[in-house]
Design a protein around this motif. Sequence first.
Motif, PDB file in Angstrom:
ATOM      1  N   THR A 309       0.857  -1.104  -0.088  1.00  0.00           N
ATOM      2  CA  THR A 309       0.189   0.159  -0.019  1.00  0.00           C
ATOM      3  C   THR A 309       0.838   1.270  -0.002  1.00  0.00           C
ATOM      4  O   THR A 309       0.709   2.222  -0.753  1.00  0.00           O
ATOM      5  CB  THR A 309      -1.074   0.101   1.159  1.00  0.00           C
ATOM      6  OG1 THR A 309      -1.803  -1.067   1.082  1.00  0.00           O
ATOM      7  CG2 THR A 309      -1.795   1.348   1.120  1.00  0.00           C
ATOM      8  N   ASP A 435      -6.182  -2.627  -5.705  1.00  0.00           N
ATOM      9  CA  ASP A 435      -5.480  -3.633  -4.878  1.00  0.00           C
ATOM     10  C   ASP A 435      -5.957  -5.145  -4.889  1.00  0.00           C
ATOM     11  O   ASP A 435      -7.193  -5.003  -5.412  1.00  0.00           O
ATOM     12  CB  ASP A 435      -5.715  -2.912  -3.398  1.00  0.00           C
ATOM     13  CG  ASP A 435      -4.723  -3.781  -2.393  1.00  0.00           C
ATOM     14  OD1 ASP A 435      -3.697  -4.559  -2.997  1.00  0.00           O
ATOM     15  OD2 ASP A 435      -4.992  -3.433  -1.071  1.00  0.00           O
ATOM     16  N   SER A 642      -6.834  -7.844   3.151  1.00  0.00           N
ATOM     17  CA  SER A 642      -6.496  -6.664   3.648  1.00  0.00           C
ATOM     18  C   SER A 642      -6.684  -6.546   5.180  1.00  0.00           C
ATOM     19  O   SER A 642      -6.924  -5.268   5.472  1.00  0.00           O
ATOM     20  CB  SER A 642      -7.213  -5.520   2.925  1.00  0.00           C
ATOM     21  OG  SER A 642      -6.927  -5.571   1.544  1.00  0.00           O
TER      22      SER A 642
END
Length: 918
Positions: A309, A435, A642
């Motif tokens: 990230t 992502d 995540s």
Amino acid sequence: MTVDPPDLPDPADGPAHIDLGLWAKERHLRGHRYPYVLHALDATAAALVLWDVVLPSGLKRRIAAGLDADEHGARALVAFWAGCHDIGKLIREFQEQVALDLSAYPGDPHPGDRAGHSFVTHQWLVTALGSLGYNDEDGYTAHLVAQLLGGHHGVYPEPLDEYTTPRFQNGPWQEQRERSTRLVHEAAGSPEPPARFETAVAPLVCGLVILADWLVSQEHFLLDRLRTPPSDGGRPALLAHFRASTSRIIDLVQEAGLRRLTTAPASFAESFPGFTPNGLQDSLARHLPGLCAEGGLVLVTAPPGEGKTEAALHAADLLGNATGHDGRFLALPTMATADQMYGRLKKYAEHRSEVGSPLTLLHSMAWLNPEYAPTDRELARGDDLAPTSWLMKAKRGLLASWSTGTIDQALMAALPSRHNAVRMFGLAGKVVVVDEVHAVDPYMQILLERLLHWLGVYRAPVVLLSATLHHSVANSLVKAYVTGSKGKVKRSAPPFVEKIGYPGWLHVHPGSGEVTSNPEPFATTERAPLKIDLVPIPLRDKRPDREQALRDLLSPLVTESGCAAVICTTVAEAQQTRNLLAAWFDALEDPPELFLLHARFPQDQRTRITAELTRRLGKEGAGDGDRPTRAVIVATQVIEQSLDLDLDLLVTDLAPVGLLLQRAGRCWRHEHLGVVARPAWAREPRMAVLVPQEQQSRGHVPRSWQYVYTPSLLMRTHTLLARRAGAHVRIPEDIQSLVDDLYDDPTLIEDVTADIKRMGEELALRTHGRNAVIPTSREVYGDLSPLTKADFEIGEHFLATRFGADSVRVLCCYRDAHGELWLDEALTRRLPATDHEGRMSGDDLRAVISRTIPLRADRNTQPPLAEANRGPKGWEQNFHLHDLVLLVHPVGHGATGEAVLGDRRLYLHPDNGLEERT
């Protein structure tokens, strides 16, 4: 902030008098009508302001290039066209909708039988633009401009030809249309027709026109401008109105929250103070600036917890600063992960932004996130990054400079849906970060490829992130982008990505298509090798029996200390597993803490559970001493994406190897930080994979697992891991080969029929995807209608971003002995009612929606619903409530009964969430 309108001379022989009685807006104007010509001039002024204040420089350059003009000329053209968008309102059918004296306009000159003003705009401009020099071969430019303006309500009309293009009669209606158009043309700067108009750029222009129209159609703006109307319909008075509107529209832009959020160039260390870059981040920071002068696509592949990230945020800054794409959109796989990313992105923007601007969170439940939109009162609390009420309305969130949300919000731009031009316009000026790319299925992959194609057309930079991506998928995504940015790729060309360096990154040049992998090896975070054990479990009636295996695996934790997770394939199995562990733990004097996490909890309860787990078992909990001494989390797949969790042991059902490795990222996640005290029994990171007791999976995969995962991939994974005979998995060295081998190694096949079936199902999903997406840029030459025309003969569900994922939201409520409905089992809060227009207070609406649960749709949820499952009268008029399905639990005699939904019986358990009873 100032915007200069074009210099307008004041000759005495300007356009003749324009009738201010001909109107464009009247709804909610307290009996007043807003003159058409004023609305046209307002839209022109709004387009100029948006060009100067809102559009990033990279987007302005791309539009100008598509018009073969300099930026000044392109600015004038789009402003002129914006001013023409409602010209179709100057017809009798529209004007006579209100009581109006039309005696000065005899007859009805409109020749067609379709009087919708957008359609008439399209019809009239095709020929009328010729008087302003739009006379290129075949009338291509006039037809394209007319069609894009005819689509300003979100759907492009079908193209006209010599047989369908109407001829409008001369007369007073025609005079008013011509006078208004020439005045708007003058106000915009009298631009010459474009020498060339690239069809692919037309959606961007349409998006800008729609935004301009939305801004100047707000009731408060119209009422404000009506306070000082022009003295007459002469040119000087109208141009004075135009100048005055320009300054007011600048305020509208600010109020809406459309200002750009910009960042100054900065090193990685400056972007993340106190954070030492690892090898991946340092490599990107040092080498990407020399590659990305023209933007392009960056693919980053690395294990969970490797800082992808942060690498993506820094790469986006480098790409954005190099190309003039100030905006950002971060696409996540789920609402929960998007909620988490919103907090991280906001913190980053607070540190990095030069000029603040609202940051939006985009998914259907975003308005329930208290960090994002606590109350209407707090929307105006003065926070530069707080969303405005304007941006929180439907279809507007992507127009914010920076935003994050589910990947579905971006993929909708690749579907032929209403207003996809607004979505594409919102994305085209941003760096788009996707992502968890590995999480897309074959259907979603086709949608993502088409989106990447169009982002390539617009030279919008892209960053893709993945922990477990097959090299063929990476190649397909890169190829899709290059076919847009470069224009064409030969079918015989070699693959762009033949293999993936893991961990690593690559950059794709948008012009040449050249792929540059990270130029030199870099150090990675040291991780202890992962021990993967296959733990056989018996099947009882083809259902997995986990009890003995879990007792064996978790006994050291129960008697000593530690934290573990058990990941089950279905919600029902997770609930059953939680029950058997609870029965075991309840018999202990000092039991471990027991948590359950899955998708069938009420929204607010799931949010609380997720927040507690990430707080106590993530990086923060390890550092501040709040980490549990002993804890077991039972969960479904929601845990694998995540979520920042650090576990001593991971127990999981068999799943495709890429997902297993993704889950393994929660095992000893923060070991390199040295902040977690491991129990003595946890000598190394370990993942225990529960598999069928038989040596091979063939014919023995539990039926419930086959509903979630393709059986052939489960069999292949079982064989792949069994061959390793307990050998440790080196992270990151072994990850990519395991992911690739799952599909590429033919010796893994246990059941040929199952493998053929899988390939057929994947092919079918890709076919469905190709039938659903918008055409490529080369396929829309001169005709925009395919961009908003779905093939409804195939079925409207094909416009979904996730194939076969139809679901409904259910609300569990409670009926007392008198038949009254309550929100809670304790009967303390009544089920809220709406007023006669379907409105409900904000607090009541949040209380209802926060208690809803997603449930897969089936024949029991199809209308007409049983009376007991329908919302109260008035709810059907409310956008948020109209499609809720009630699950009514009877309460009486100290007990709560089950809810009935068709032939299903369900019960909201306080610890287990929504249970399906048999």
